[in-house]
Design an enzyme around this catalytic site. Sequence first.
Site, short mmCIF file in Angstrom:
data_model
loop_
_atom_site.label_atom_id
_atom_site.label_comp_id
_atom_site.label_asym_id
_atom_site.label_seq_id
_atom_site.Cartn_x
_atom_site.Cartn_y
_atom_site.Cartn_z
N THR A 99 20.96 48.11 42.71
CA THR A 99 20.15 47.27 43.58
C THR A 99 20.77 45.89 43.69
O THR A 99 21.12 45.26 42.67
CB THR A 99 18.72 47.14 43.03
OG1 THR A 99 18.13 48.45 42.96
CG2 THR A 99 17.86 46.25 43.90
N GLN A 141 39.74 31.96 39.10
CA GLN A 141 40.00 30.54 38.91
C GLN A 141 40.53 29.87 40.18
O GLN A 141 40.48 28.64 40.31
CB GLN A 141 41.01 30.33 37.77
CG GLN A 141 40.52 30.80 36.42
CD GLN A 141 39.38 29.95 35.87
OE1 GLN A 141 39.23 28.79 36.21
NE2 GLN A 141 38.56 30.55 35.01
N ASN A 170 43.64 31.42 33.75
CA ASN A 170 42.41 30.77 33.32
C ASN A 170 42.61 29.85 32.13
O ASN A 170 41.81 28.94 31.89
CB ASN A 170 41.36 31.82 32.97
CG ASN A 170 41.83 32.76 31.87
OD1 ASN A 170 42.83 33.48 32.07
ND2 ASN A 170 41.14 32.79 30.75
N GLY A 184 30.81 34.19 40.92
CA GLY A 184 29.90 33.16 41.38
C GLY A 184 29.89 31.89 40.55
O GLY A 184 29.97 30.78 41.08
N HIS A 185 29.80 32.03 39.23
CA HIS A 185 29.58 30.84 38.41
C HIS A 185 30.84 30.02 38.20
O HIS A 185 30.78 28.93 37.61
CB HIS A 185 28.96 31.22 37.07
CG HIS A 185 29.87 31.90 36.10
ND1 HIS A 185 30.33 31.28 34.97
CD2 HIS A 185 30.39 33.14 36.09
CE1 HIS A 185 31.09 32.12 34.30
NE2 HIS A 185 31.14 33.26 34.96
N GLY A 190 32.96 38.67 37.70
CA GLY A 190 34.39 38.92 37.66
C GLY A 190 34.78 40.08 36.77
O GLY A 190 35.69 40.85 37.10
N THR A 191 34.12 40.24 35.63
CA THR A 191 34.48 41.32 34.71
C THR A 191 34.26 42.69 35.35
O THR A 191 35.11 43.57 35.27
CB THR A 191 33.69 41.20 33.41
OG1 THR A 191 34.08 40.00 32.73
CG2 THR A 191 33.95 42.39 32.49
N CYS A 240 35.42 33.66 26.85
CA CYS A 240 35.05 35.01 26.44
C CYS A 240 35.57 35.35 25.05
O CYS A 240 35.06 36.25 24.38
CB CYS A 240 35.60 36.03 27.45
SG CYS A 240 35.04 35.73 29.13
#
Length: 385
Positions: free
Chosen positions: A239, A181, A153, A202-203, A70-71, A327
């Site tokens: 990659t 979120q 969030n 993803g997480h 996300g960042t 964070c």
Amino acid sequence: MSPAYLDHAATTPMLPEAIEAMTRQLGRVGNASSLHAAGRQARRVVEESREAIADALGARPSEVVFTSGGTEADNLAVKGLYWAREPRRRILMSSVEHHAALDPATWLADRQGAEVELLEVDADGRVHPDTLRAAIERDPAGVALVSVMWANNEVGTVQPIHVLAAIAHDHGIPFHTDAVQAVGMLPVSFADSGAEALTLSGHKVGGPMGVGALLLARGITPVSVLHGGGQERDVRSGTLDAPAIAGFAAAVTVAVGNQQEQARRLAALRDDLIKRVRQAVPDVILNGDPDDRLPGNAHFSFPGCEGDALLMLLDAKGVECSTGSACSAGVAQPSHVLLAMGADAATARGSLRFTLGHTSTQEDVDRLVDVLPAAVERARRAGLS
């Protein structure tokens, strides 16, 4: 006894389907940019994953740009759209954005002359459409982009994204939303949202860490933040991590597919948590919109407590939660979100976030309620000493 994990907004455990999809690829070799058989196999995994994410979120496969999370996606949206629309200088952004969006805008202001205007929010943390409209109309030709997160969030308040995006669209201004979120918790359709750019991670949905995506509407091409091999529409070089992308796609597919049922279950758990915390600590303050909030979010201020101290007391009793955004955890400063909502510094520092997810149970809520009163009392005594 396992801890009661009430910090799903920071990261949620991987879904079994995501673990299986990722593990299946880990033992395989192949760079998705290579032309030999192994490379083509990796490319197939990436493109099938891209299609799955697009299908789940109402997007075209060509609109899915993979990132490291996300960042990076927020940085690509904010910096990339700003650079693409120079010499326009104005960035309109809600005052309660995640630092992954706020800090790139601040960097652009400090280093490159951007004019960052933070949109006021109400006491629930919501941007009113008239606030955005008035800000744009002061100088619509000077606005480079608008960025407002789909759901906060920290306090869980849901923004009127469709309305805000339409206002920006009426003036020909690209609209970005951080939906990290929201995906898997709320109905999210990129096509229906009106946004030109949307961030997901993803997480936060039960996938692996280190992978995410920026959805970019056709015709929207931000200037690259990373330069190199020209992957991902020449917007994001690097990659591609085929195993992580496979796990990410599996998680998005499951989370979105189960969204309605999961939202109902988590909202019932959350409402029970809120009711019982208020009974256990009568002077507690619930932050965020009491009705239109993320189904798994309960955010409280505890008068007379320091949030960090209360967090550690709860942790010692087997309850894991957060003072807000993970964070910025451990940073001794009040939440910028609560300050923007009108809270004073002491109230903002004395706050905790409890967030539920796919592994949450009634036992987790029971554990919190059992240990909370004594922890609050001890935290208050420590604050007086």
